[in-house]
Design a protein around this motif. Sequence first.
Motif, PDB file in Angstrom:
ATOM      1  N   LEU A 139       0.831  -1.213   0.000  1.00 27.27           N
ATOM      2  CA  LEU A 139       0.000   0.000   0.000  1.00 27.27           C
ATOM      3  C   LEU A 139       0.859   1.255   0.000  1.00 27.27           C
ATOM      4  CD1 LEU A 139      -2.687  -1.232   2.523  1.00 27.27           C
ATOM      5  CD2 LEU A 139      -3.037  -0.699   0.114  1.00 27.27           C
ATOM      6  N   LEU A 140       2.011   1.191   0.670  1.00 26.70           N
ATOM      7  CA  LEU A 140       2.947   2.326   0.645  1.00 26.70           C
ATOM      8  C   LEU A 140       3.542   2.485  -0.753  1.00 26.70           C
ATOM      9  CD1 LEU A 140       4.496   1.514   4.099  1.00 26.70           C
ATOM     10  CD2 LEU A 140       3.542   3.764   3.532  1.00 26.70           C
ATOM     11  N   GLU A 141       3.771   1.336  -1.416  1.00 23.06           N
ATOM     12  CA  GLU A 141       4.270   1.366  -2.803  1.00 23.06           C
ATOM     13  C   GLU A 141       3.246   2.016  -3.729  1.00 23.06           C
ATOM     14  OE1 GLU A 141       7.189   0.375  -3.861  1.00 23.06           O
ATOM     15  OE2 GLU A 141       7.953  -1.129  -2.465  1.00 23.06           O
ATOM     16  N   ALA A 142       1.976   1.902  -3.369  1.00 22.39           N
ATOM     17  CA  ALA A 142       0.913   2.465  -4.219  1.00 22.39           C
ATOM     18  C   ALA A 142       0.804   3.980  -4.061  1.00 22.39           C
ATOM     19  CB  ALA A 142      -0.426   1.806  -3.879  1.00 22.39           C
ATOM     20  N   SER A 143       1.530   4.545  -3.079  1.00 22.35           N
ATOM     21  CA  SER A 143       1.528   5.994  -2.882  1.00 22.35           C
ATOM     22  C   SER A 143       2.567   6.638  -3.802  1.00 22.35           C
ATOM     23  CB  SER A 143       1.880   6.297  -1.416  1.00 22.35           C
ATOM     24  OG  SER A 143       2.169   7.663  -1.246  1.00 22.35           O
ATOM     25  N   ASP A 144       2.350   7.926  -4.124  1.00 16.93           N
ATOM     26  CA  ASP A 144       3.355   8.670  -4.899  1.00 16.93           C
ATOM     27  C   ASP A 144       4.669   8.759  -4.128  1.00 16.93           C
ATOM     28  OD1 ASP A 144       1.501   9.111  -6.783  1.00 16.93           O
ATOM     29  OD2 ASP A 144       1.005  11.155  -6.141  1.00 16.93           O
ATOM     30  N   SER A 145       4.547   8.922  -2.810  1.00 19.26           N
ATOM     31  CA  SER A 145       5.739   9.073  -1.970  1.00 19.26           C
ATOM     32  C   SER A 145       5.407   8.642  -0.544  1.00 19.26           C
ATOM     33  CB  SER A 145       6.229  10.523  -1.982  1.00 19.26           C
ATOM     34  OG  SER A 145       5.220  11.375  -1.482  1.00 19.26           O
ATOM     35  N   GLY A 146       5.550   7.365  -0.280  1.00 16.76           N
ATOM     36  CA  GLY A 146       5.221   6.836   1.047  1.00 16.76           C
ATOM     37  C   GLY A 146       6.314   7.151   2.058  1.00 16.76           C
ATOM     38  N   SER A 147       5.895   7.514   3.286  1.00 16.13           N
ATOM     39  CA  SER A 147       6.871   7.797   4.342  1.00 16.13           C
ATOM     40  C   SER A 147       6.643   6.855   5.519  1.00 16.13           C
ATOM     41  CB  SER A 147       6.732   9.250   4.809  1.00 16.13           C
ATOM     42  OG  SER A 147       7.599   9.507   5.882  1.00 16.13           O
ATOM     43  N   VAL A 148       7.692   6.131   5.895  1.00 13.45           N
ATOM     44  CA  VAL A 148       7.626   5.264   7.077  1.00 13.45           C
ATOM     45  C   VAL A 148       8.508   5.893   8.148  1.00 13.45           C
ATOM     46  CG1 VAL A 148       7.996   2.954   8.016  1.00 13.45           C
ATOM     47  CG2 VAL A 148       7.339   3.227   5.606  1.00 13.45           C
ATOM     48  N   ILE A 149       7.926   6.111   9.326  1.00  9.94           N
ATOM     49  CA  ILE A 149       8.678   6.697  10.441  1.00  9.94           C
ATOM     50  C   ILE A 149       8.655   5.728  11.613  1.00  9.94           C
ATOM     51  CG2 ILE A 149       8.886   8.652  12.024  1.00  9.94           C
ATOM     52  CD1 ILE A 149       7.235  10.330  10.068  1.00  9.94           C
ATOM     53  N   LEU A 180      15.457  -1.491   6.032  1.00 13.61           N
ATOM     54  CA  LEU A 180      14.374  -1.196   5.084  1.00 13.61           C
ATOM     55  C   LEU A 180      14.743  -0.015   4.183  1.00 13.61           C
ATOM     56  CD1 LEU A 180      11.509  -1.842   4.100  1.00 13.61           C
ATOM     57  CD2 LEU A 180      10.639  -0.269   5.859  1.00 13.61           C
ATOM     58  N   ALA A 181      15.337   1.017   4.779  1.00 18.37           N
ATOM     59  CA  ALA A 181      15.718   2.193   3.980  1.00 18.37           C
ATOM     60  C   ALA A 181      16.691   1.789   2.884  1.00 18.37           C
ATOM     61  CB  ALA A 181      16.340   3.266   4.874  1.00 18.37           C
ATOM     62  N   ASP A 182      17.635   0.915   3.219  1.00 18.05           N
ATOM     63  CA  ASP A 182      18.618   0.467   2.239  1.00 18.05           C
ATOM     64  C   ASP A 182      17.960  -0.366   1.135  1.00 18.05           C
ATOM     65  OD1 ASP A 182      21.313   0.617   1.482  1.00 18.05           O
ATOM     66  OD2 ASP A 182      21.689  -1.407   2.207  1.00 18.05           O
ATOM     67  N   GLU A 183      16.970  -1.173   1.534  1.00 13.90           N
ATOM     68  CA  GLU A 183      16.305  -2.031   0.543  1.00 13.90           C
ATOM     69  C   GLU A 183      15.478  -1.245  -0.461  1.00 13.90           C
ATOM     70  OE1 GLU A 183      15.794  -5.991   3.379  1.00 13.90           O
ATOM     71  OE2 GLU A 183      14.021  -4.920   2.697  1.00 13.90           O
ATOM     72  N   VAL A 184      14.825  -0.171   0.006  1.00 10.60           N
ATOM     73  CA  VAL A 184      13.911   0.541  -0.893  1.00 10.60           C
ATOM     74  C   VAL A 184      14.597   1.660  -1.678  1.00 10.60           C
ATOM     75  CG1 VAL A 184      11.858   0.019   0.481  1.00 10.60           C
ATOM     76  CG2 VAL A 184      13.107   2.145   0.910  1.00 10.60           C
ATOM     77  N   GLU A 185      15.824   1.986  -1.277  1.00 10.60           N
ATOM     78  CA  GLU A 185      16.510   3.101  -1.940  1.00 10.60           C
ATOM     79  C   GLU A 185      16.698   2.835  -3.432  1.00 10.60           C
ATOM     80  OE1 GLU A 185      20.293   4.144  -0.283  1.00 10.60           O
ATOM     81  OE2 GLU A 185      20.635   5.669  -1.823  1.00 10.60           O
ATOM     82  N   GLY A 186      16.244   3.757  -4.247  1.00 12.38           N
ATOM     83  CA  GLY A 186      16.427   3.641  -5.686  1.00 12.38           C
ATOM     84  C   GLY A 186      15.444   2.724  -6.384  1.00 12.38           C
ATOM     85  N   VAL A 187      14.681   1.936  -5.640  1.00 12.60           N
ATOM     86  CA  VAL A 187      13.741   1.013  -6.287  1.00 12.60           C
ATOM     87  C   VAL A 187      12.284   1.315  -5.928  1.00 12.60           C
ATOM     88  CG1 VAL A 187      15.399  -0.873  -6.459  1.00 12.60           C
ATOM     89  CG2 VAL A 187      13.957  -0.709  -4.435  1.00 12.60           C
ATOM     90  N   SER A 188      12.097   2.345  -5.106  1.00  6.97           N
ATOM     91  CA  SER A 188      10.744   2.615  -4.645  1.00  6.97           C
ATOM     92  C   SER A 188      10.634   4.094  -4.270  1.00  6.97           C
ATOM     93  CB  SER A 188      10.471   1.715  -3.430  1.00  6.97           C
ATOM     94  OG  SER A 188       9.668   2.334  -2.489  1.00  6.97           O
ATOM     95  N   ASN A 189       9.397   4.583  -4.209  1.00  7.14           N
ATOM     96  CA  ASN A 189       9.169   5.978  -3.779  1.00  7.14           C
ATOM     97  C   ASN A 189       9.099   6.104  -2.270  1.00  7.14           C
ATOM     98  OD1 ASN A 189       9.064   7.098  -6.321  1.00  7.14           O
ATOM     99  ND2 ASN A 189       6.899   6.579  -6.563  1.00  7.14           N
ATOM    100  N   ILE A 190       9.345   5.004  -1.569  1.00  9.39           N
ATOM    101  CA  ILE A 190       9.204   5.029  -0.105  1.00  9.39           C
ATOM    102  C   ILE A 190      10.477   5.569   0.538  1.00  9.39           C
ATOM    103  CG2 ILE A 190       8.829   3.605   1.947  1.00  9.39           C
ATOM    104  CD1 ILE A 190       7.341   1.620   0.159  1.00  9.39           C
ATOM    105  N   ARG A 191      10.296   6.412   1.565  1.00 10.43           N
ATOM    106  CA  ARG A 191      11.425   6.824   2.397  1.00 10.43           C
ATOM    107  C   ARG A 191      11.182   6.329   3.812  1.00 10.43           C
ATOM    108  NH1 ARG A 191       7.918  10.781   1.493  1.00 10.43           N
ATOM    109  NH2 ARG A 191       7.494  12.436   3.009  1.00 10.43           N
ATOM    110  N   VAL A 192      12.268   6.052   4.515  1.00  5.48           N
ATOM    111  CA  VAL A 192      12.181   5.399   5.831  1.00  5.48           C
ATOM    112  C   VAL A 192      13.138   6.098   6.783  1.00  5.48           C
ATOM    113  CG1 VAL A 192      12.271   3.186   7.030  1.00  5.48           C
ATOM    114  CG2 VAL A 192      11.884   3.214   4.562  1.00  5.48           C
ATOM    115  N   ASN A 193      12.630   6.610   7.884  1.00  2.00           N
ATOM    116  CA  ASN A 193      13.474   7.331   8.838  1.00  2.00           C
ATOM    117  C   ASN A 193      13.016   7.011  10.260  1.00  2.00           C
ATOM    118  OD1 ASN A 193      15.130   9.269   7.012  1.00  2.00           O
ATOM    119  ND2 ASN A 193      13.028   9.476   6.252  1.00  2.00           N
TER     120      ASN A 193
END
Length: 247
Positions: A139-149, A180-193
């Motif tokens: 569902l986060l992938e379905a967002s333009d820019s998902g943010s996980v905190i 997770l941040a390392d996994e999604v970097e460059g392959v997804s619009n998700i950011r993780v902090n």
Amino acid sequence: MTDYTAPADLLKDKIILVTGAGDGIGRVAAKTYAAHGATVILLGRTTAKLEAVYDEIEAAGGAKPAILPVDLSGVRWEELEYLAQGVDQEFGRLDGLLHNASLLGQRTPIANYHYATWQQVMQVNVNAAFGLTKAMLPLLEASDSGSVIFTGSGVGLKGRAYWGAYSVSKFATEGLMQVLADEVEGVSNIRVNSINPGATRTNMRAAAYPAEDPKTVATPEDIMPTYLYLMGADSVGVSGKQFNAQG
Ligand code: NDP
């Protein structure tokens, strides 16, 4: 990001899930996100508290929230999948996920720490956060820019005596954030902090520091600039970082 000022419509039309939304920092974060235009999904274990937050958001003119009564201490994978299906049916995507719910557990030496309490703290603070993240990732992938905190702590960056499972769980939380941040970097619009709130006036703080005058520590409202910054468009491209909400 203590000096960040969010535009009033920062989170307009965003769908944001907050865990532990019934009290403390989570309650204020949910209300703050709603006040900036988001539709918030309130997840917590005490339905009456979630309903009170729901009412406060509606009374303030915010978008109608959703309530997910879930006790993360016993949650099974199948339930998390079911929750994600519900969010999918209702909203079709998730723009933000704030992992805020945590248990403090005991303040005691490792030698005395109850085995069952250790497991419960790790379940709520780490395992459930992993499961909820995994369930919500599509569902986060379905967002333009998902943010996980994720929510860390000073004792999750440097171990401290008598903080037991809580401290260890917060180290693990930072690890989960970084992996997770390392996994999604460059392959997804998700950011993780992750955010370390710092000393904040809540029930958990009072339980950890019973002799402290609560008026001497920051309120949840004081630390919201970082919570807004990381949830909104101004942090797009920022990922894998740990933020101290009090500078
Ligand atoms: P509170 O104890 O005030 O609030 C925690 C929230 O999490 C409550 O709403 C609680 O529900 C919910 N929760 C606890 N266990 C579960 C569970 N099993 N299932 C679902 N929900 C649950 O804590 P804070 O607001 O102080 O803390 C918020 C976050 O900030 C935590 O991750 C904490 O570790 C972190 N933090 C806080 C600091 C502080 O000084 N306050 C400092 C550093 C980090 P209920 O209301 O029903 O009990």
